[in-house]
Design an enzyme around this catalytic site. Structure first.
Site, PDB file in Angstrom:
ATOM      1  N   ASP A  63      50.976   5.745 -12.061  1.00 14.15           N
ATOM      2  CA  ASP A  63      51.873   4.906 -12.863  1.00 14.15           C
ATOM      3  C   ASP A  63      51.077   4.169 -13.932  1.00 14.15           C
ATOM      4  O   ASP A  63      49.935   3.777 -13.703  1.00 14.15           O
ATOM      5  CB  ASP A  63      52.550   3.858 -11.952  1.00 14.15           C
ATOM      6  CG  ASP A  63      53.557   4.510 -11.011  1.00 14.15           C
ATOM      7  OD1 ASP A  63      54.034   3.841 -10.095  1.00 14.15           O
ATOM      8  OD2 ASP A  63      53.843   5.713 -11.223  1.00 14.15           O
ATOM      9  N   ASP A  69      49.538  -6.362 -13.911  1.00 15.80           N
ATOM     10  CA  ASP A  69      49.238  -5.674 -12.640  1.00 15.80           C
ATOM     11  C   ASP A  69      47.776  -5.914 -12.272  1.00 15.80           C
ATOM     12  O   ASP A  69      47.429  -6.254 -11.142  1.00 15.80           O
ATOM     13  CB  ASP A  69      49.395  -4.145 -12.813  1.00 15.80           C
ATOM     14  CG  ASP A  69      50.823  -3.674 -12.719  1.00 15.80           C
ATOM     15  OD1 ASP A  69      51.181  -2.724 -13.439  1.00 15.80           O
ATOM     16  OD2 ASP A  69      51.589  -4.262 -11.926  1.00 15.80           O
ATOM     17  N   GLU A  92      48.215  -0.859  -4.400  1.00 16.35           N
ATOM     18  CA  GLU A  92      48.737   0.206  -5.260  1.00 16.35           C
ATOM     19  C   GLU A  92      47.780   0.497  -6.406  1.00 16.35           C
ATOM     20  O   GLU A  92      47.703   1.597  -6.910  1.00 16.35           O
ATOM     21  CB  GLU A  92      50.096  -0.188  -5.822  1.00 16.35           C
ATOM     22  CG  GLU A  92      50.680   0.879  -6.742  1.00 16.35           C
ATOM     23  CD  GLU A  92      51.940   0.434  -7.457  1.00 16.35           C
ATOM     24  OE1 GLU A  92      52.066  -0.760  -7.760  1.00 16.35           O
ATOM     25  OE2 GLU A  92      52.785   1.318  -7.697  1.00 16.35           O
ATOM     26  N   GLU A  93      47.010  -0.532  -6.801  1.00 19.29           N
ATOM     27  CA  GLU A  93      46.158  -0.403  -7.982  1.00 19.29           C
ATOM     28  C   GLU A  93      44.800   0.215  -7.682  1.00 19.29           C
ATOM     29  O   GLU A  93      43.997   0.429  -8.596  1.00 19.29           O
ATOM     30  CB  GLU A  93      45.955  -1.780  -8.646  1.00 19.29           C
ATOM     31  CG  GLU A  93      47.245  -2.474  -9.066  1.00 19.29           C
ATOM     32  CD  GLU A  93      48.149  -1.595  -9.931  1.00 19.29           C
ATOM     33  OE1 GLU A  93      49.372  -1.711  -9.812  1.00 19.29           O
ATOM     34  OE2 GLU A  93      47.621  -0.766 -10.701  1.00 19.29           O
ATOM     35  N   ASP A 115      51.350  -4.476  -2.873  1.00 16.08           N
ATOM     36  CA  ASP A 115      51.661  -4.055  -4.231  1.00 16.08           C
ATOM     37  C   ASP A 115      51.591  -5.346  -5.039  1.00 16.08           C
ATOM     38  O   ASP A 115      52.453  -6.203  -4.896  1.00 16.08           O
ATOM     39  CB  ASP A 115      53.067  -3.426  -4.287  1.00 16.08           C
ATOM     40  CG  ASP A 115      53.409  -2.941  -5.688  1.00 16.08           C
ATOM     41  OD1 ASP A 115      54.448  -2.266  -5.844  1.00 16.08           O
ATOM     42  OD2 ASP A 115      52.649  -3.259  -6.628  1.00 16.08           O
ATOM     43  N   LEU A 117      52.096  -6.320  -8.081  1.00 16.56           N
ATOM     44  CA  LEU A 117      53.187  -6.690  -8.974  1.00 16.56           C
ATOM     45  C   LEU A 117      54.159  -5.522  -9.061  1.00 16.56           C
ATOM     46  O   LEU A 117      54.052  -4.650  -9.912  1.00 16.56           O
ATOM     47  CB  LEU A 117      52.652  -7.064 -10.361  1.00 16.56           C
ATOM     48  CG  LEU A 117      53.441  -8.156 -11.085  1.00 16.56           C
ATOM     49  CD1 LEU A 117      53.522  -9.430 -10.241  1.00 16.56           C
ATOM     50  CD2 LEU A 117      52.787  -8.497 -12.406  1.00 16.56           C
ATOM     51  N   ASP A 118      55.107  -5.535  -8.125  1.00 17.02           N
ATOM     52  CA  ASP A 118      56.078  -4.439  -8.063  1.00 17.02           C
ATOM     53  C   ASP A 118      57.117  -4.609  -9.163  1.00 17.02           C
ATOM     54  O   ASP A 118      57.603  -5.703  -9.414  1.00 17.02           O
ATOM     55  CB  ASP A 118      56.771  -4.453  -6.698  1.00 17.02           C
ATOM     56  CG  ASP A 118      57.812  -3.359  -6.611  1.00 17.02           C
ATOM     57  OD1 ASP A 118      57.426  -2.187  -6.623  1.00 17.02           O
ATOM     58  OD2 ASP A 118      59.010  -3.696  -6.572  1.00 17.02           O
ATOM     59  N   GLU A 274      55.255  -0.861  -0.094  1.00 16.64           N
ATOM     60  CA  GLU A 274      56.598  -1.200  -0.581  1.00 16.64           C
ATOM     61  C   GLU A 274      57.595  -1.061   0.574  1.00 16.64           C
ATOM     62  O   GLU A 274      58.188  -2.044   1.023  1.00 16.64           O
ATOM     63  CB  GLU A 274      56.993  -0.268  -1.746  1.00 16.64           C
ATOM     64  CG  GLU A 274      56.251  -0.582  -3.042  1.00 16.64           C
ATOM     65  CD  GLU A 274      56.604   0.361  -4.188  1.00 16.64           C
ATOM     66  OE1 GLU A 274      56.703   1.574  -3.963  1.00 16.64           O
ATOM     67  OE2 GLU A 274      56.795  -0.133  -5.317  1.00 16.64           O
TER      68      GLU A 274
HETATM   69  P1  P6P Z   1      63.269   4.145 -11.170  1.00 15.83           P
HETATM   70  C1  P6P Z   1      59.146  -0.057  -9.922  1.00 15.83           C
HETATM   71  O1  P6P Z   1      58.398   0.825 -10.749  1.00 15.83           O
HETATM   72  C2  P6P Z   1      59.486   0.707  -8.651  1.00 15.83           C
HETATM   73  O2  P6P Z   1      58.307   1.083  -7.979  1.00 15.83           O
HETATM   74  C3  P6P Z   1      60.366  -0.142  -7.749  1.00 15.83           C
HETATM   75  O3  P6P Z   1      60.106  -1.505  -7.828  1.00 15.83           O
HETATM   76  C4  P6P Z   1      61.759   0.198  -8.234  1.00 15.83           C
HETATM   77  O4  P6P Z   1      62.745   0.060  -7.225  1.00 15.83           O
HETATM   78  C5  P6P Z   1      61.619   1.668  -8.650  1.00 15.83           C
HETATM   79  O5  P6P Z   1      60.232   1.871  -8.965  1.00 15.83           O
HETATM   80  C6  P6P Z   1      62.454   1.995  -9.866  1.00 15.83           C
HETATM   81  O6  P6P Z   1      62.311   3.398 -10.101  1.00 15.83           O
HETATM   82  O7  P6P Z   1      62.926   5.602 -11.000  1.00 15.83           O
HETATM   83  O8  P6P Z   1      64.691   3.843 -10.770  1.00 15.83           O
HETATM   84  O9  P6P Z   1      62.920   3.563 -12.508  1.00 15.83           O
END
Ligand code: P6P
Length: 334
Positions: A63, A69, A92-93, A115, A117-118, A274
């Site tokens: 990502d 992040d 995650e990083e 994670d 900064l989700d 997550e």
């Molecule tokens: P999409 C944010 O990147 C994430 O990891 C989650 O926090 C979020 O629910 C999901 O991805 C969003 O993914 O494919 O719907 O954009």
């Protein structure tokens, strides 16, 4: 007016609830509270300093990495090194787990997954983001280095888990396996204060949360269930930040879904930092969390730090209904 109970005071007071009540977990939770305050400070002014946008690199799972992040990751690692209670972290990083320098004469019993900064792709548009964390007792010899096995533990082995939601206010929600409690940051005193004691998730709710844009990419049984939610006139709410989406249904009831698609045949969301921590919280609050292949999230034996999982998480009755749809319409033997 109710007496203010700070996070520190609450953790110390509940320390007796924890079988290993020797203060280590207390120290660890307090380190996380400090990191949350530091990250909150930067998230709240991200538009004013050169910390928005992307850092021009990708993280361990491919990502794009936002500057915040990296900042949040560094601060969490720094703060978790303070008390010497954590011997290593998985983030995650970071591609691999990161051993933390031991404090003189201290053998730390825990590892932490997070994670930092989700939902960070939402930062630049001021949409809530969050930190998700989980704490395990290490399985390796406390006198030696951490090992991968310390991290590849089922979610049911978590000793604590929680999240911080940087939203209209900053909320820290956590559980040590004896219920779920929420603390709101009071910026005037710089303390997280108990604001949502003993959170109980409603048995059902008016919301369903899924990226409707992928509808045609979902398996037939998920499409049937999503149609059912729509037929019930449930309200679709999807922020694209898992912490914020799950937080809503924790408080108001509902279901969050991230099924498999062609792009993500095993789901997009990561199991360790997550799905597991949020599933631990939701189950502690009376909800349920399963994969879209009907396996309980917390029972999955992790094989990799960054493995992904499909997920249906939320109010118990609604998750049960989703399971029935998969069993009824699935082309696969379940
Ligand atoms: P999409 C944010 O990147 C994430 O990891 C989650 O926090 C979020 O629910 C999901 O991805 C969003 O993914 O494919 O719907 O954009």
């Amino acid at each position: 007016m109710n007496r203010i109970v700070t996070l520190d005071e609450f953790i110390l007071r509940r320390q007796k609830d924890f079988p290993y009540a020797t203060g280590e977990l207390t120290g660890l939770l307090r380190d996380i509270g400090v990191a949350a305050k530091i990250v909150n400070r930067e998230v709240n002014k991200a538009g004013l300093v050169n910390i928005l946008g992307f850092a021009g690199e990708e993280n361990a799972t491919g990502d794009r990495v936002a500057k915040l992040d990296i900042y949040a990751n560094e601060k969490l690692i720094e703060c978790l090194s303070n008390s010497g209670e954590c011997c290593a972290i998985a983030s995650e990083e970071n591609e691999d787990f990161v051993p933390l320098p031991p404090l003189e004469g201290k053998s730390s019993k825990y590892v932490v997954v997070f994670d930092p900064l989700d939902g960070s792709s939402n930062i630049d548009v001021n949409v809530p983001v969050g930190t998700i964390f989980g704490i395990y007792r290490r399985k390796s010899d406390p006198s030696g280095p951490a090992t991968l096995e310390d991290f590849l533990q089922k979610g049911s082995e978590l000793v604590a888990a929680g999240y911080v939601l940087y939203g209209t206010s900053t909320l820290l929600v956590y559980s040590t396996g004896r219920g779920v409690n929420g603390f709101t940051l009071d910026p005037t005193i710089g303390e997280f204060c108990l604001s949502h004691p003993d959170i109980q998730m409603p048995g059902r709710g008016r919301y369903y949360s899924v990226n409707q844009g992928y509808y045609l990419k979902f398996d037939v049984e998920m499409r049937r269930y999503i149609d059912y939610c729509s037929d019930l006139n449930l309200r679709l709410r999807y922020i694209g930040s898992m912490v914020a989406d799950v937080h809503r249904i924790l408080f108001q009831g509902g279901i969050f879904l991230y099924p498999n698609t062609r792009k993500y045949p095993h789901g997009k969301l990561r199991l360790l930092y997550e799905c597991n921590p949020l599933s631990f919280i939701v189950e502690q609050a009376g909800g349920k969390a399963v994969t879209c292949q009907l396996e309980r999230i917390l029972d999955i034996e992790p094989q990799d730090l960054h493995q992904r999982a499909t997920i249906a998480i939320g109010s118990a009755e609604m998750v049960d209904e989703m399971v029935e749809f998969v069993q009824r319409y699935s082309a696969l033997p379940v």
